[in-house]
Design an enzyme around this catalytic site. Structure first.
Site, short mmCIF file in Angstrom:
data_model
loop_
_atom_site.label_atom_id
_atom_site.label_comp_id
_atom_site.label_asym_id
_atom_site.label_seq_id
_atom_site.Cartn_x
_atom_site.Cartn_y
_atom_site.Cartn_z
N ASP A 6 -13.52 -11.60 28.45
CA ASP A 6 -12.97 -10.64 27.48
C ASP A 6 -11.66 -10.87 27.30
O ASP A 6 -10.71 -10.52 27.94
CB ASP A 6 -13.33 -9.50 27.86
CG ASP A 6 -12.75 -8.17 27.07
OD1 ASP A 6 -12.67 -8.51 25.65
OD2 ASP A 6 -12.70 -7.00 27.30
N GLY B 72 -8.34 -10.10 25.39
CA GLY B 72 -7.57 -8.93 24.83
C GLY B 72 -6.33 -9.39 24.38
O GLY B 72 -5.90 -10.44 24.32
N THR C 198 -3.28 -8.16 25.66
CA THR C 198 -2.34 -8.06 26.60
C THR C 198 -3.14 -9.14 27.94
O THR C 198 -2.08 -9.97 28.39
CB THR C 198 -2.12 -6.98 27.68
OG1 THR C 198 -1.52 -6.04 26.19
CG2 THR C 198 -1.05 -6.95 28.70
N HIS D 224 -9.64 -11.17 30.67
CA HIS D 224 -10.48 -10.58 31.83
C HIS D 224 -11.61 -11.50 32.03
O HIS D 224 -12.24 -11.93 30.82
CB HIS D 224 -10.79 -9.20 31.33
CG HIS D 224 -9.86 -8.18 31.31
ND1 HIS D 224 -9.47 -7.32 32.28
CD2 HIS D 224 -8.98 -7.91 30.33
CE1 HIS D 224 -8.50 -6.69 31.73
NE2 HIS D 224 -8.17 -6.80 30.55
N GLY E 119 -14.48 -3.39 16.21
CA GLY E 119 -13.99 -4.74 17.24
C GLY E 119 -15.14 -5.36 18.00
O GLY E 119 -16.04 -4.54 18.26
N ASP F 217 -15.22 -6.27 21.33
CA ASP F 217 -15.01 -5.60 22.35
C ASP F 217 -15.62 -4.25 22.30
O ASP F 217 -16.12 -3.68 23.37
CB ASP F 217 -13.65 -5.66 23.03
CG ASP F 217 -12.57 -4.84 21.91
OD1 ASP F 217 -12.78 -4.60 20.51
OD2 ASP F 217 -11.62 -4.64 22.33
N ARG F 218 -15.39 -3.55 21.12
CA ARG F 218 -15.82 -2.05 21.16
C ARG F 218 -17.61 -2.19 20.97
O ARG F 218 -18.25 -1.58 21.63
CB ARG F 218 -15.33 -1.40 20.12
CG ARG F 218 -13.98 -1.11 20.22
CD ARG F 218 -13.25 -0.52 18.92
NE ARG F 218 -13.64 0.88 18.29
CZ ARG F 218 -13.25 1.27 17.43
NH1 ARG F 218 -12.55 0.66 16.54
NH2 ARG F 218 -13.81 2.64 17.29
N ASP G 266 -12.46 3.25 25.88
CA ASP G 266 -11.63 1.93 26.66
C ASP G 266 -10.11 2.16 26.38
O ASP G 266 -9.66 1.93 25.29
CB ASP G 266 -12.52 0.61 25.83
CG ASP G 266 -11.82 -0.52 26.42
OD1 ASP G 266 -11.09 -0.59 27.50
OD2 ASP G 266 -12.36 -1.78 25.89
N THR H 274 13.01 15.35 31.14
CA THR H 274 12.66 14.35 29.85
C THR H 274 11.41 13.39 30.29
O THR H 274 10.49 13.33 29.53
CB THR H 274 13.91 13.56 29.42
OG1 THR H 274 14.89 14.39 28.94
CG2 THR H 274 13.56 12.70 28.28
#
Length: 212
Positions: free
Chosen positions: A5, A7, A9, A12, A73, A75-76, A90, A145
């Site tokens: 998969d 992505g 970033t 996988h 998408g 992946d979805r 996800d 903060t």
């Protein structure tokens, strides 16, 4: 056979025995010991996989999901395929929330991922460049903060998901899915959701080929 998969970033991987992830520029070629069947949402990272392992095949064309959603998408689609009824969350670079009803995808939404949220705060002011405090008490108003940002990010995500989930069962996956799942009683965390959908699609394609 290795499933993959790709992505925005990470890339996988999954085989029969384990799952792992690599940064696109640091693919561990030693683990790629057989043909790879992949889906991708990032063309640049896809090229990096193909450069690292020539016997890699895009299976997007065999992943079928009944949905009125335009532009869903890949992946979805894969993540939703193994769920008949429920909400699939996800939580990766983006957080996608999709609803399945009787095996049909009826719609979904997209939120920024946790990193994207923190980058948005940083773009407002250097004083807002804070990491999310995952261990804070989200039932109390913040007094600093970092906690204020953490509260704003996490609560906005949780309340949005909760509004969509209602009384349905929620299925979480992705890097931040395990953390978010703990805020929902009717939830399951399954890091294999996308890979399960890919395997279902491969099995269906093989079955059709045998019947023809």
């Amino acid at each position: 056979m290795i499933l993959c998969d790709i992505g925005n970033t990470y890339i996988h991987f999954s085989d029969t025995y384990k799952i792992w992830k690599n940064l696109p520029d640091k693919i561990d070629k030693k683990q790629l010991t057989s043909d790879i069947y992949y889906i991708s949402v990032n063309p640049l990272n896809e090229k990096k996989l193909l450069k690292a392992h020539k016997n890699s095949y895009n299976i997007a064309s065999i992943i079928k999901l009944d949905t009125p959603y335009v532009g869903l998408g890949i992946d979805r689609k894969a993540a939703c395929l193994g769920i008949e009824n429920g909400v699939i969350v996800d939580a990766g670079s983006a957080i996608t929330i999709d609803v399945m009803n009787a095996g049909n995808h009826v719609g979904g939404i997209i939120l920024p991922g946790l990193v994207a949220y923190t980058n948005a705060y940083k773009s407002i002011s250097p004083a807002l460049e804070k990491r999310i405090n995952f261990g804070m008490d989200f039932n109390e108003l913040p007094l600093n903060t970092q906690s204020a940002i953490s509260y704003g990010v996490i609560k906005s995500i949780i309340l949005t998901i909760r509004n969509i989930v209602g009384e349905k069962k929620a299925y979480f996956t992705g890097g931040d899915g395990k953390f978010l799942a703990k805020f929902f009683e009717k939830s399951v965390y399954n890091e294999m959701l996308v890979f399960n959908g890919m395997q279902i699609s491969i099995n269906n394609a093989l079955r059709k080929n045998m019947e023809t």
